[in-house]
Design a protein around this motif. Structure first.
Motif, short mmCIF file in Angstrom:
data_model
loop_
_atom_site.label_atom_id
_atom_site.label_comp_id
_atom_site.label_asym_id
_atom_site.label_seq_id
_atom_site.Cartn_x
_atom_site.Cartn_y
_atom_site.Cartn_z
N PRO A 191 0.81 -1.23 0.00
CA PRO A 191 0.00 0.00 0.00
C PRO A 191 0.85 1.28 0.00
O PRO A 191 0.50 2.25 -0.67
CB PRO A 191 -0.83 -0.13 1.28
N LEU A 192 1.95 1.27 0.75
CA LEU A 192 2.83 2.44 0.76
C LEU A 192 3.49 2.62 -0.61
O LEU A 192 3.60 3.74 -1.11
CB LEU A 192 3.90 2.29 1.84
N THR A 193 3.94 1.51 -1.20
CA THR A 193 4.58 1.58 -2.51
C THR A 193 3.61 2.13 -3.56
O THR A 193 3.97 2.97 -4.38
CB THR A 193 5.07 0.19 -2.94
N ALA A 194 2.37 1.64 -3.54
CA ALA A 194 1.36 2.10 -4.49
C ALA A 194 1.06 3.59 -4.28
O ALA A 194 0.88 4.34 -5.25
CB ALA A 194 0.08 1.29 -4.34
N ALA A 195 1.03 4.03 -3.03
CA ALA A 195 0.77 5.44 -2.73
C ALA A 195 1.90 6.33 -3.25
O ALA A 195 1.67 7.42 -3.76
CB ALA A 195 0.58 5.63 -1.24
#
Length: 232
Positions: free
Chosen positions: A107-111
Motif C-alpha cells: 500500500p505504501l509503494t502504491a501510494a
C-alpha cells in the motif's frame, strides 16, 4: 496567492423511481471538484501543488473525515490511509523515497507511485532490492543537505537491515525517515521471522522519534495518521 481558483461544478441530482406497487425514490448526487493554480512569474511546481492541495482540502473537509469512506479509488483501508500518509509527507517536504520489495508494504509503494505521477519532477522514487543499500542511499541523500529521504521496507527481518544506516544517521545528525510495514497486533511475535517485535528494533539512543501507527479504521480519525506524518 498565485491567482488560482477552486470550486464545485456540475452538482446534479436525479430522482429514480421504483416500478413496484409502493413507489420509492432515491436521490443520487454527482459532484465534480476542480482546483487550479495560475502560473505567474516566480511560481514553482511545489508552490502550485501546495496551493492546489490546500484548496482541495477545504472542499474535502465537507465530506466524512475518513478516507476509507471518502476515496472510492482506494479499494482497501490500507490503501486509503497510505495514500493520505504519503501525501502529507510530500506536503511536509519529503520528496525522495527508496522502496524495498515486499508485499506487506505494497500500500505504501502504491501510494508513492501515485504521488510520483501527480507530482512529476517533484517526488522521486527508486526501487532498491537490498534494504541495507536502500538505507545508505537515503543516508547519502540526507548528507548532501537535501533533507530527509524515506526508506520503505516490508515487515520482519527486513527492518533489521536498516540498523547500520540508522546508527550512522544518529551519530552524524543526518535526517533519515524509516517507514516499516508490520503485522496487525494479533499476528505479531508468533515465531515467524516476518513477525518479530519491530517496536523494539532500534534502541532509543539511535532514533529521534518512533510511532507504532494504529491499523486503519473508520473508528480512528485520519487526522491521527496525518499528524504522525507531519511530525515525522
Amino acid at each position: 496567492g498565485s491567482g488560482g481558483s477552486s470550486g464545485v461544478d456540475n452538482l446534479n441530482q436525479e430522482e429514480h423511481k421504483s416500478n413496484s406497487k409502493s413507489p420509492s425514490s432515491a436521490v443520487s448526487t454527482h459532484v465534480s471538484i476542480y482546483a487550479g493554480a495560475g502560473i505567474v512569474p516566480g511560481s514553482t511546481v511545489q508552490g502550485e501543488f501546495t496551493e492546489t492541495s490546500q484548496k482541495l482540502g477545504v472542499i474535502s473537509s465537507l465530506f466524512p473525515p475518513s478516507p476509507i469512506t471518502l476515496q472510492s479509488s482506494n479499494p482497501t483501508p490500507n490503501s486509503a490511509w497510505s495514500t493520505a500518509f504519503i501525501e502529507e509527507l510530500v506536503r511536509s517536504g519529503v520528496t525522495q523515497f527508496y522502496i524495498c520489495p515486499g508485499s506487506r508494504s505494497t500500500p505504501l509503494t502504491a501510494a508513492i507511485a501515485k504521488s510520483t505521477r501527480m507530482n512529476v519532477g517533484v517526488v522521486h522514487a527508486m526501487s532498491v532490492h537490498d534494504e541495507r543499500s536502500a538505507a545508505f542511499r537515503a543516508l547519502g541523500y540526507g548528507r548532501r543537505g537535501y533533507g530527509p529521504a524515506a526508506v520503505i521496507t516490508s515487515s520482519g527481518t527486513a527492518v533489521a537491515n536498516l540498523y547500520p544506516a540508522v546508527v550512522e544517521a544518529a551519530m552524524d545528525g543526518v535526517p533519515l525517515l524509516v517507514l516499516t510495514a508490520d503485522r496487525p497486533y494479533e499476528a505479531r511475535d508468533t515465531g515467524a521471522n516476518q513477525a518479530i517485535d519491530q517496536v523494539k528494533a532500534f534502541p532509543g539512543s539511535y532514533i529521534r522519534w518512533f510511532r507504532d501507527v494504529a491499523p486503519p479504521s473508520d473508528d480512528v480519525p485520519i487526522s491521527a495518521a496525518l499528524s504522525d506524518a507531519n511530525h515525522a
